[in-house]
Design a protein around this motif. Structure first.
Motif, PDB file in Angstrom:
ATOM      1  N   GLY A  46       0.879  -0.995  -0.060  1.00 26.80           N
ATOM      2  CA  GLY A  46      -0.115   0.035  -0.123  1.00 26.80           C
ATOM      3  C   GLY A  46       0.980   1.167   0.250  1.00 26.80           C
ATOM      4  O   GLY A  46       0.575   2.328  -0.598  1.00 26.80           O
ATOM      5  N   ASN A  47       2.032   1.031   0.741  1.00 33.51           N
ATOM      6  CA  ASN A  47       3.020   2.308   0.588  1.00 33.51           C
ATOM      7  C   ASN A  47       3.435   2.376  -0.643  1.00 33.51           C
ATOM      8  O   ASN A  47       3.706   3.757  -1.256  1.00 33.51           O
ATOM      9  CB  ASN A  47       3.961   2.137   1.681  1.00 33.51           C
ATOM     10  N   ILE A  48       3.919   1.606  -1.291  1.00 33.88           N
ATOM     11  CA  ILE A  48       4.276   1.551  -2.752  1.00 33.88           C
ATOM     12  C   ILE A  48       3.322   2.148  -3.652  1.00 33.88           C
ATOM     13  O   ILE A  48       3.691   3.169  -4.552  1.00 33.88           O
ATOM     14  CB  ILE A  48       4.818   0.334  -3.192  1.00 33.88           C
ATOM     15  N   CYS A  49       2.036   1.709  -3.428  1.00 33.84           N
ATOM     16  CA  CYS A  49       1.188   1.950  -4.407  1.00 33.84           C
ATOM     17  C   CYS A  49       0.140   3.199  -3.826  1.00 33.84           C
ATOM     18  O   CYS A  49      -0.801   3.713  -4.376  1.00 33.84           O
ATOM     19  CB  CYS A  49      -0.218   0.776  -4.651  1.00 33.84           C
ATOM     20  N   LEU A  50       0.561   3.812  -2.950  1.00 35.81           N
ATOM     21  CA  LEU A  50       0.143   5.131  -2.359  1.00 35.81           C
ATOM     22  C   LEU A  50      -0.431   6.452  -3.604  1.00 35.81           C
ATOM     23  O   LEU A  50       0.172   6.607  -4.199  1.00 35.81           O
ATOM     24  CB  LEU A  50       1.090   5.764  -1.474  1.00 35.81           C
ATOM     25  N   ASP A  51      -1.496   6.707  -3.218  1.00 32.11           N
ATOM     26  CA  ASP A  51      -1.861   7.594  -4.386  1.00 32.11           C
ATOM     27  C   ASP A  51      -1.131   9.006  -4.157  1.00 32.11           C
ATOM     28  O   ASP A  51      -0.979   9.035  -2.911  1.00 32.11           O
ATOM     29  CB  ASP A  51      -3.426   8.042  -4.144  1.00 32.11           C
TER      30      ASP A  51
ATOM     31  N   TRP B  95       0.367  17.690 -10.921  1.00 37.84           N
ATOM     32  CA  TRP B  95       1.675  17.619 -10.369  1.00 37.84           C
ATOM     33  C   TRP B  95       1.450  16.967  -8.900  1.00 37.84           C
ATOM     34  O   TRP B  95       2.505  17.390  -7.929  1.00 37.84           O
ATOM     35  CB  TRP B  95       2.305  19.198 -10.251  1.00 37.84           C
ATOM     36  N   ALA B  96       0.413  16.587  -8.339  1.00 34.93           N
ATOM     37  CA  ALA B  96       0.560  15.988  -7.116  1.00 34.93           C
ATOM     38  C   ALA B  96       1.509  15.055  -6.827  1.00 34.93           C
ATOM     39  O   ALA B  96       2.103  14.419  -7.504  1.00 34.93           O
ATOM     40  CB  ALA B  96      -0.892  15.047  -7.297  1.00 34.93           C
ATOM     41  N   ALA B  97       2.164  15.366  -5.531  1.00 32.65           N
ATOM     42  CA  ALA B  97       3.431  14.866  -5.092  1.00 32.65           C
ATOM     43  C   ALA B  97       3.214  13.366  -4.514  1.00 32.65           C
ATOM     44  O   ALA B  97       2.179  13.117  -3.782  1.00 32.65           O
ATOM     45  CB  ALA B  97       3.693  15.770  -3.872  1.00 32.65           C
ATOM     46  N   PHE B  98       4.075  12.316  -5.088  1.00 32.05           N
ATOM     47  CA  PHE B  98       4.150  11.168  -4.262  1.00 32.05           C
ATOM     48  C   PHE B  98       4.570  11.351  -2.992  1.00 32.05           C
ATOM     49  O   PHE B  98       5.758  11.885  -2.748  1.00 32.05           O
ATOM     50  CB  PHE B  98       4.914  10.160  -5.404  1.00 32.05           C
TER      51      PHE B  98
ATOM     52  N   ASP C 191      -1.600  12.217 -11.894  1.00 30.97           N
ATOM     53  CA  ASP C 191      -2.858  11.768 -11.888  1.00 30.97           C
ATOM     54  C   ASP C 191      -2.529  10.026 -12.264  1.00 30.97           C
ATOM     55  O   ASP C 191      -2.871   9.063 -11.398  1.00 30.97           O
ATOM     56  CB  ASP C 191      -3.837  12.168 -12.847  1.00 30.97           C
ATOM     57  N   THR C 192      -2.320   9.302 -13.365  1.00 23.38           N
ATOM     58  CA  THR C 192      -1.954   8.319 -13.608  1.00 23.38           C
ATOM     59  C   THR C 192      -0.569   7.846 -13.108  1.00 23.38           C
ATOM     60  O   THR C 192       0.411   7.778 -14.018  1.00 23.38           O
ATOM     61  CB  THR C 192      -2.158   7.914 -15.113  1.00 23.38           C
TER      62      THR C 192
ATOM     63  N   VAL D 169       8.606  15.398  -3.264  1.00 22.72           N
ATOM     64  CA  VAL D 169       8.745  16.662  -3.653  1.00 22.72           C
ATOM     65  C   VAL D 169       8.781  16.761  -5.423  1.00 22.72           C
ATOM     66  O   VAL D 169       9.054  17.590  -6.136  1.00 22.72           O
ATOM     67  CB  VAL D 169      10.243  17.338  -3.498  1.00 22.72           C
ATOM     68  N   ASN D 170       8.137  15.491  -5.928  1.00 18.08           N
ATOM     69  CA  ASN D 170       7.825  15.163  -7.264  1.00 18.08           C
ATOM     70  C   ASN D 170       6.617  14.314  -7.487  1.00 18.08           C
ATOM     71  O   ASN D 170       6.331  13.784  -6.509  1.00 18.08           O
ATOM     72  CB  ASN D 170       9.048  14.458  -7.959  1.00 18.08           C
ATOM     73  N   PRO D 171       6.091  14.180  -8.582  1.00 20.63           N
ATOM     74  CA  PRO D 171       5.011  13.272  -8.633  1.00 20.63           C
ATOM     75  C   PRO D 171       5.302  11.670  -8.457  1.00 20.63           C
ATOM     76  O   PRO D 171       4.393  10.773  -8.519  1.00 20.63           O
ATOM     77  CB  PRO D 171       4.347  13.569 -10.081  1.00 20.63           C
ATOM     78  N   ALA D 172       6.610  11.324  -8.563  1.00 19.37           N
ATOM     79  CA  ALA D 172       7.088  10.017  -8.243  1.00 19.37           C
ATOM     80  C   ALA D 172       8.230  10.349  -7.473  1.00 19.37           C
ATOM     81  O   ALA D 172       9.033  11.215  -7.333  1.00 19.37           O
ATOM     82  CB  ALA D 172       7.594   9.466  -9.533  1.00 19.37           C
ATOM     83  N   PRO D 173       8.662   9.066  -6.722  1.00 15.28           N
ATOM     84  CA  PRO D 173      10.048   8.918  -6.061  1.00 15.28           C
ATOM     85  C   PRO D 173      11.052   9.015  -7.040  1.00 15.28           C
ATOM     86  O   PRO D 173      10.732   8.093  -8.040  1.00 15.28           O
ATOM     87  CB  PRO D 173       9.687   7.911  -4.958  1.00 15.28           C
ATOM     88  N   VAL D 174      12.105   9.653  -6.818  1.00 15.21           N
ATOM     89  CA  VAL D 174      13.111   9.708  -7.649  1.00 15.21           C
ATOM     90  C   VAL D 174      14.542   9.633  -7.240  1.00 15.21           C
ATOM     91  O   VAL D 174      14.902   9.872  -6.086  1.00 15.21           O
ATOM     92  CB  VAL D 174      12.896  11.064  -8.560  1.00 15.21           C
ATOM     93  N   LEU D 175      15.399   8.979  -7.952  1.00 11.72           N
ATOM     94  CA  LEU D 175      16.929   8.983  -7.638  1.00 11.72           C
ATOM     95  C   LEU D 175      17.477  10.208  -8.078  1.00 11.72           C
ATOM     96  O   LEU D 175      17.061  10.972  -9.082  1.00 11.72           O
ATOM     97  CB  LEU D 175      17.487   7.959  -8.479  1.00 11.72           C
ATOM     98  N   VAL D 176      18.342  10.779  -7.426  1.00 14.54           N
ATOM     99  CA  VAL D 176      19.189  12.176  -7.727  1.00 14.54           C
ATOM    100  C   VAL D 176      20.002  11.979  -8.793  1.00 14.54           C
ATOM    101  O   VAL D 176      20.829  11.163  -8.556  1.00 14.54           O
ATOM    102  CB  VAL D 176      19.713  12.498  -6.347  1.00 14.54           C
TER     103      VAL D 176
END
Ligand SMILES: Cc1cc2nc3c(=O)[nH]c(=O)nc-3n(C[C@H](O)[C@H](O)[C@H](O)COP(=O)(O)OP(=O)(O)OC[C@H]3O[C@@H](n4cnc5c(N)ncnc54)[C@H](O)[C@@H]3O)c2cc1C
Ligand code: SF4
Length: 327
Positions: A115-120, A157-160, A197-198, A261-268
């Motif tokens: 659920g944490n990985i799939c979190l909206d 731009w909703a944030a993950f 969104d998606t 801080v982005n719509p997905a978790p990201v590697l720097v």
């Protein structure tokens, strides 16, 4: 706020769960711990005709060491189990540290890693009641065609805002996805689309079933730092994870990832290259902090300003790099 009406389905096996998903495409929503889905359903963000409760699918629970090939975690494993796992704390400490910061102990008992990985994704204009959203105007993510955060744009731009995915990204985790047409295994970095969104590649008739931590990043030092408004229970508004291997005082390998801080978790971008082969010092930590601030693209999706969140990403990254060198 009351829950919308729905029919509850309670499969006892993965096979039964997939059969339900195939039978009701588009009309069904998966529930694991329900700590995110239930509040969202109360806000009428989701009004599925069917809710598929995974709680009795035993094969999706547990943490298993795989001889010589890392650790496998069932998607239904609770965050408390992750937080208190001796195997994970010894071998993948960044993950247990991140899991321990999610919400509160009660929510971690119910909430799952899947659920944490799939979190909206989250936004000030979206995580609100139906009455609030009606009054202020719907947006692209749900029922509308404009964005209040970036007016004139066509992107959400909703944030993950999950805590464990940046830790998993640093560890090079992979996820298994199962649906009516079969099973696939992909790097977690390919699970997210980068759209608010998606936000995930998961199809409505698919389940996230397992998470794989590779042997290669076992025993890496790990640090997770998180900015939140209420220290006792809150989503991250900026988060940094780092996993690092050192030898003879030099960095052999390292990865840094961000959340919220982005719509997905990201590697720097550029962090691994900047750290590899170097001896850790203040200047190097400062440099990686600047790279992280450049990767972060916060917008006004939360109560704190984008400028403050970006600055905290820089500060937390610097501190996390230095802490990974000492812990
Ligand atoms: C007050 C409060 C504070 C919170 N603070 C934090 C926080 O600090 N950090 C944080 O990361 N989260 C936080 N959360 C959110 C949530 O509690 C956690 O993210 C939790 O891990 C979600 O897991 P769950 O099993 O309860 O997910 P659920 O609510 O059951 O599901 C979440 C989403 O994932 C989907 N889903 C779940 N499992 C699967 C699966 N196996 N396959 C496919 N889809 C699936 C559901 O359909 C739903 O869309 C908070 C929630 C609340 C209410
Ligand atoms: S970023 Fe824009 S489109 Fe996305 S939820 Fe917020 S207001 Fe809506």
């Amino acid at each position: 706020m009351s829950l919308p009406e729905f029919k509850l389905l309670r499969p006892r096996s993965l096979e039964e769960a997939i059969a339900h998903l195939a039978k009701h495409p588009g009309a069904i929503r998966v529930i694991a711990g329900g700590t995110d889905l239930i509040p969202s359903m109360r806000q009428k963000l989701f009004e599925p005709a069917y809710v598929l409760d995974l709680r009795h699918v035993a094969e999706l629970k547990g943490i298993r060491e795989r001889q010589g090939s890392g650790v496998e975690i069932g998607a239904l494993t609770s965050l408390t189990a992750i937080e208190h796992s001796d195997v994970l704390r010894c071998r993948y400490p960044v993950l247990t540290e991140a899991a321990a910061t999610v919400a509160s102990p009660v929510i971690r008992n119910m909430g799952t890693i899947g659920g944490n990985i799939c979190l909206d994704t989250r936004c000030l204009w979206y995580n609100q009641s139906l009455t609030w959203r009606k009054g202020c105007g719907f947006c692209i993510k749900k029922d509308g065609d404009l964005c209040h955060v970036a007016p004139g744009g066509t992107k959400c731009w909703a944030a993950f805002s999950g805590d464990t995915p940046p830790a998993l990204l640093c560890l090079g985790a992979e996820v298994e996805i199962v649906g009516p047409v079969g099973t696939r295994r992909i790097p977690l970095s390919e699970f997210y689309t980068g759209l608010g969104d998606t936000y995930r590649v998961l199809q409505p008739d698919e389940l996230l079933t397992r998470i794989f931590l590779p042997e290669g990043t076992a025993n890496y030092r790990g640090v997770y730092r998180k900015l939140r408004i209420r220290g006792s229970i809150d989503y991250p508004l900026a988060g940094v994870a780092i996993a690092m291997k050192r030898s003879n005082g030099h960095v052999v390998d390292a990865r840094v990832a961000l959340t919220a801080v982005n719509p997905a978790p990201v590697l720097v971008k550029g962090a691994s290259e900047a750290l590899r082969g170097q001896r850790l010092d203040e200047a190097l930590a400062e440099k990686v902090g600047a790279l992280a601030a450049k990767t972060a693209k916060p917008l006004t999706t939360s109560a704190l300003t984008p400028e403050y969140r970006r600055e905290m990403i820089r500060v937390f990254t610097k501190r996390a790099v230095l802490a990974a060198g000492t812990n």
